[in-house]
Motif scaffolding. Structure first.
Motif, PDB file in Angstrom:
ATOM      1  N   GLN A  71      32.744-107.531   8.310  1.00 35.09           N
ATOM      2  CA  GLN A  71      33.006-108.878   7.800  1.00 35.09           C
ATOM      3  C   GLN A  71      31.714-109.574   7.381  1.00 35.09           C
ATOM      4  O   GLN A  71      31.710-110.363   6.435  1.00 35.09           O
ATOM      5  CB  GLN A  71      33.734-109.715   8.857  1.00 35.09           C
ATOM      6  CG  GLN A  71      35.162-109.289   9.077  1.00 35.09           C
ATOM      7  CD  GLN A  71      35.812-109.983  10.258  1.00 35.09           C
ATOM      8  OE1 GLN A  71      35.154-110.558  11.121  1.00 35.09           O
ATOM      9  NE2 GLN A  71      37.138-109.915  10.310  1.00 35.09           N
ATOM     10  N   GLU A  72      30.626-109.289   8.084  1.00 33.51           N
ATOM     11  CA  GLU A  72      29.333-109.885   7.760  1.00 33.51           C
ATOM     12  C   GLU A  72      28.652-109.200   6.575  1.00 33.51           C
ATOM     13  O   GLU A  72      27.616-109.656   6.104  1.00 33.51           O
ATOM     14  CB  GLU A  72      28.420-109.830   8.992  1.00 33.51           C
ATOM     15  CG  GLU A  72      28.891-110.733  10.113  1.00 33.51           C
ATOM     16  CD  GLU A  72      28.163-110.516  11.427  1.00 33.51           C
ATOM     17  OE1 GLU A  72      27.602-109.408  11.645  1.00 33.51           O
ATOM     18  OE2 GLU A  72      28.160-111.449  12.246  1.00 33.51           O
ATOM     19  N   LEU A 126      33.260-101.510  20.889  1.00 36.42           N
ATOM     20  CA  LEU A 126      32.752-100.913  19.653  1.00 36.42           C
ATOM     21  C   LEU A 126      33.551-101.335  18.425  1.00 36.42           C
ATOM     22  O   LEU A 126      32.978-101.780  17.428  1.00 36.42           O
ATOM     23  CB  LEU A 126      32.748 -99.383  19.756  1.00 36.42           C
ATOM     24  CG  LEU A 126      32.323 -98.653  18.472  1.00 36.42           C
ATOM     25  CD1 LEU A 126      30.886 -98.994  18.103  1.00 36.42           C
ATOM     26  CD2 LEU A 126      32.509 -97.158  18.619  1.00 36.42           C
ATOM     27  N   TYR A 127      34.868-101.190  18.477  1.00 38.74           N
ATOM     28  CA  TYR A 127      35.656-101.444  17.269  1.00 38.74           C
ATOM     29  C   TYR A 127      35.629-102.908  16.839  1.00 38.74           C
ATOM     30  O   TYR A 127      35.484-103.183  15.639  1.00 38.74           O
ATOM     31  CB  TYR A 127      37.070-100.869  17.409  1.00 38.74           C
ATOM     32  CG  TYR A 127      37.007 -99.361  17.291  1.00 38.74           C
ATOM     33  CD1 TYR A 127      36.827 -98.759  16.053  1.00 38.74           C
ATOM     34  CD2 TYR A 127      37.047 -98.549  18.413  1.00 38.74           C
ATOM     35  CE1 TYR A 127      36.714 -97.385  15.923  1.00 38.74           C
ATOM     36  CE2 TYR A 127      36.935 -97.166  18.305  1.00 38.74           C
ATOM     37  CZ  TYR A 127      36.779 -96.594  17.057  1.00 38.74           C
ATOM     38  OH  TYR A 127      36.661 -95.233  16.939  1.00 38.74           O
ATOM     39  N   PRO A 128      35.691-103.886  17.748  1.00 39.20           N
ATOM     40  CA  PRO A 128      35.509-105.273  17.299  1.00 39.20           C
ATOM     41  C   PRO A 128      34.117-105.501  16.691  1.00 39.20           C
ATOM     42  O   PRO A 128      33.970-106.266  15.742  1.00 39.20           O
ATOM     43  CB  PRO A 128      35.689-106.099  18.583  1.00 39.20           C
ATOM     44  CG  PRO A 128      36.548-105.245  19.453  1.00 39.20           C
ATOM     45  CD  PRO A 128      36.134-103.828  19.140  1.00 39.20           C
ATOM     46  N   SER A 129      33.114-104.819  17.219  1.00 39.50           N
ATOM     47  CA  SER A 129      31.764-104.931  16.667  1.00 39.50           C
ATOM     48  C   SER A 129      31.718-104.363  15.245  1.00 39.50           C
ATOM     49  O   SER A 129      31.093-104.947  14.356  1.00 39.50           O
ATOM     50  CB  SER A 129      30.762-104.197  17.561  1.00 39.50           C
ATOM     51  OG  SER A 129      29.471-104.308  17.040  1.00 39.50           O
ATOM     52  N   LEU A 130      32.382-103.243  15.015  1.00 39.44           N
ATOM     53  CA  LEU A 130      32.439-102.658  13.674  1.00 39.44           C
ATOM     54  C   LEU A 130      33.143-103.595  12.699  1.00 39.44           C
ATOM     55  O   LEU A 130      32.689-103.780  11.562  1.00 39.44           O
ATOM     56  CB  LEU A 130      33.138-101.292  13.721  1.00 39.44           C
ATOM     57  CG  LEU A 130      32.371-100.175  14.417  1.00 39.44           C
ATOM     58  CD1 LEU A 130      33.269 -98.960  14.621  1.00 39.44           C
ATOM     59  CD2 LEU A 130      31.121 -99.793  13.637  1.00 39.44           C
ATOM     60  N   LEU A 179      24.512-103.775  20.830  1.00 37.30           N
ATOM     61  CA  LEU A 179      25.427-102.812  20.220  1.00 37.30           C
ATOM     62  C   LEU A 179      25.318-102.820  18.700  1.00 37.30           C
ATOM     63  O   LEU A 179      25.238-101.763  18.074  1.00 37.30           O
ATOM     64  CB  LEU A 179      26.870-103.077  20.653  1.00 37.30           C
ATOM     65  CG  LEU A 179      27.905-102.100  20.104  1.00 37.30           C
ATOM     66  CD1 LEU A 179      27.573-100.656  20.494  1.00 37.30           C
ATOM     67  CD2 LEU A 179      29.299-102.472  20.584  1.00 37.30           C
ATOM     68  N   ALA A 180      25.275-103.993  18.095  1.00 32.78           N
ATOM     69  CA  ALA A 180      25.171-104.064  16.630  1.00 32.78           C
ATOM     70  C   ALA A 180      23.902-103.365  16.153  1.00 32.78           C
ATOM     71  O   ALA A 180      23.935-102.603  15.183  1.00 32.78           O
ATOM     72  CB  ALA A 180      25.197-105.514  16.160  1.00 32.78           C
ATOM     73  N   LEU A 181      22.804-103.607  16.840  1.00 33.32           N
ATOM     74  CA  LEU A 181      21.542-102.954  16.486  1.00 33.32           C
ATOM     75  C   LEU A 181      21.673-101.436  16.587  1.00 33.32           C
ATOM     76  O   LEU A 181      21.241-100.705  15.691  1.00 33.32           O
ATOM     77  CB  LEU A 181      20.422-103.461  17.403  1.00 33.32           C
ATOM     78  CG  LEU A 181      19.055-102.792  17.264  1.00 33.32           C
ATOM     79  CD1 LEU A 181      18.482-102.964  15.870  1.00 33.32           C
ATOM     80  CD2 LEU A 181      18.094-103.366  18.309  1.00 33.32           C
ATOM     81  N   MET A 182      22.289-100.954  17.652  1.00 32.92           N
ATOM     82  CA  MET A 182      22.457 -99.508  17.835  1.00 32.92           C
ATOM     83  C   MET A 182      23.376 -98.912  16.778  1.00 32.92           C
ATOM     84  O   MET A 182      23.123 -97.814  16.272  1.00 32.92           O
ATOM     85  CB  MET A 182      22.984 -99.211  19.232  1.00 32.92           C
ATOM     86  CG  MET A 182      21.994 -99.493  20.328  1.00 32.92           C
ATOM     87  SD  MET A 182      22.714 -99.075  21.938  1.00 32.92           S
ATOM     88  CE  MET A 182      21.711-100.075  23.004  1.00 32.92           C
TER      89      MET A 182
END
Length: 113
Positions: free
Chosen positions: A59-60, A50-54, A12-15
């Motif tokens: 944060q990163e 999705l939203y936790p990934s965002l 998901l992060a990559l996408m």
């Protein structure tokens, strides 16, 4: 009728990063729709993922966000790729390509047996 699959764990992060690189600043709904569209509607993006990934990507330091107004005149948080995010996208894309090459070897060797 095609069955939709959830986005694979770890991709998901990559996408998201690739979507922001391609499309520029987008709100969460736009990111989700683009991922689904790019997959040929084979994937479905779960907003609970999705939203936790965002948040994690922000944060990163890989994405930044700011509030704006969407096409339908609603308040929306827009996300954009940072310089660090571009570097991370490059690293993740290379790693994904390497991983798929390894898996492809197993599939190819299984056919040859």
């Amino acid at each position: 009728m095609k069955e939709k699959a959830d986005v694979w764990q770890g991709t998901l992060a990559l996408m998201v990063l690739k979507t922001l690189e391609t499309m520029g600043a987008q709100h969460g709904y736009g990111i989700a729709r683009r991922i689904e569209q790019t997959s040929g509607h084979h994937l479905v993006v779960n907003y609970g993922t999705l939203y936790p990934s965002l948040v994690k990507l922000e944060q990163e330091g890989y994405i930044d966000s700011e509030w704006g107004v969407s096409d339908n005149n609603r308040k929306a948080k827009y996300y954009k790729l940072t310089r660090a995010g571009r570097r991370q996208l490059e690293r993740e894309a290379k790693e994904w390509e390497r991983t798929t090459e390894i898996v492809a070897r197993f599939l190819t060797s299984a056919k040859e047996s």
